[in-house]
Enzyme design. Structure first.
Site, mmCIF file in Angstrom:
data_model
loop_
_atom_site.group_PDB
_atom_site.id
_atom_site.type_symbol
_atom_site.label_atom_id
_atom_site.label_comp_id
_atom_site.label_asym_id
_atom_site.label_seq_id
_atom_site.Cartn_x
_atom_site.Cartn_y
_atom_site.Cartn_z
ATOM 1 N N ASP A 74 0.833 -1.204 0.000
ATOM 2 C CA ASP A 74 0.000 0.000 0.000
ATOM 3 C C ASP A 74 0.873 1.263 0.000
ATOM 4 O O ASP A 74 2.025 1.236 0.434
ATOM 5 C CB ASP A 74 -0.891 0.033 1.253
ATOM 6 C CG ASP A 74 -1.935 -1.073 1.225
ATOM 7 O OD1 ASP A 74 -2.246 -1.566 0.127
ATOM 8 O OD2 ASP A 74 -2.421 -1.435 2.318
HETATM 9 N N1 URA Z 1 -1.438 -5.911 3.735
HETATM 10 C C1 URA Z 1 -1.883 -4.646 3.803
HETATM 11 O O1 URA Z 1 -2.926 -4.379 4.382
HETATM 12 N N2 URA Z 1 -1.152 -3.692 3.206
HETATM 13 C C2 URA Z 1 0.027 -3.921 2.570
HETATM 14 O O2 URA Z 1 0.657 -3.006 2.055
HETATM 15 C C3 URA Z 1 0.464 -5.254 2.521
HETATM 16 C C4 URA Z 1 -0.276 -6.238 3.106
#
Ligand code: URA
Length: 294
Positions: free
Chosen positions: A114
């Site tokens: 993310d």
């Molecule tokens: N899970 C999440 O919620 N965000 C990420 O960036 C990776 C795994």
């Protein structure tokens, strides 16, 4: 035009070699072959599945030699929060391409993190390895160091470890380790082998905890180690081979295994995959099966 087929062998399929050289997609490569526009050592090849040795055979498309195959590139980057994990962003935000030197831009990220997450992101130009890393069948584990609001209680740990149901279906069991408490918040480590969107955040939300920070520290056989935030490095040969070894992993058998509920007499049987608790990259195992090249 003298049509011919070469002897099938253990070498690479012609349409794949053409696709890998960047001329076109694999499907288009098949079309080019069908149209009689591909020659190998001077002979037109129209038979799908014909295998060639790209180092030895002279392959031409429309009379022009294929460019030699690019060697594998494997890199890891320690993505900071505030960067998208793609090479380009339509919204013009900072991307991981900003963290790489020009030569590395021909790689692509394997999966995503993310915008507000940090940590280990693998980059490669090897499509087969990337596919294996992301395909659920290969159970590639990812470990996250997560700062959450509040303290994780045993009940929540059990739910995460058993697998819980999110709006897009049940999650596979995770491994959870409490790391430390910081006033009203805490750090935990969570290991999963799936890669659904915002999965870690959603799993923790499902047990009542807001994620404040998230950093991926391990990806299959790779460890982020002490790579500074925002830096990247090429993988060592050992690391690259560990990733390539995923292609030789046997497929995970589906077995009937009982899931025992807490209440006596409440045992239910579900189809459950055997969960590997560690990636064993260099290990060559019994019946080996290649990832089917699609
Ligand atoms: N899970 C999440 O919620 N965000 C990420 O960036 C990776 C795994």
């Amino acid at each position: 035009m003298g049509m011919t087929s070469l002897q099938p062998s253990t070498e690479i399929r012609l349409q794949k070699v053409i696709a890998q050289s960047g001329v076109t997609s694999r499907r288009q490569a098949e079309l080019l072959m069908k149209q009689g526009r591909v020659t190998v050592n001077g002979k037109t090849v129209t038979i799908m599945g014909t295998c060639v040795d790209p180092k030895r055979d002279h392959i031409k498309v429309d009379g022009r030699h294929l460019k030699p195959q690019a060697p594998d590139v494997f890199m890891m980057v320690n993505k900071p929060a505030g960067y998208v994990s793609t090479m380009k962003d339509p919204q013009d935000r900072s991307t991981i391409a900003d963290l790489l030197d020009k030569k590395s831009v021909r790689t692509f990220p394997v999966g995503r993190l993310d915008y507000d997450s940090e940590g280990l992101l693998l980059l490669t130009n090897n499509g087969d390895v990337a596919q294996a890393c992301l395909h659920p069948r290969f159970h590639v584990e990812k470990t996250y160091l997560v700062k959450i609001k509040g303290h994780l209680l045993e009940d929540a740990i059990q739910k995460l470890e058993q697998g819980l149901t999110l709006e897009d279906g049940p999650t596979a069991p995770a491994r959870v380790r409490k790391v430390r408490k910081v006033a009203i918040n805490s750090w935990i480590e969570l290991t999963i082998h799936e890669g659904r969107n915002h999965q870690v955040k959603r799993m923790l939300q499902a047990v009542g905890h807001l994620v404040l920070k998230l950093k991926r520290t391990k990806f299959g056989p790779l460890n982020l180690g002490n790579l500074p935030l925002g830096n990247s490095r090429h993988l060592t040969d050992r690391e690259a081979n560990a990733l390539r070894a995923l292609l030789h992993e046997p497929s995970e058998p589906l077995v009937e295994s009982p899931v025992i509920n807490k209440k006596p007499g409440w045992a239910k049987s579900t189809k459950k995959r055997i969960v590997k608790h560690s990636s064993r990259p260099n290990q060559q195992r019994g019946s080996q099966k290649r990832l089917r090249r699609s």
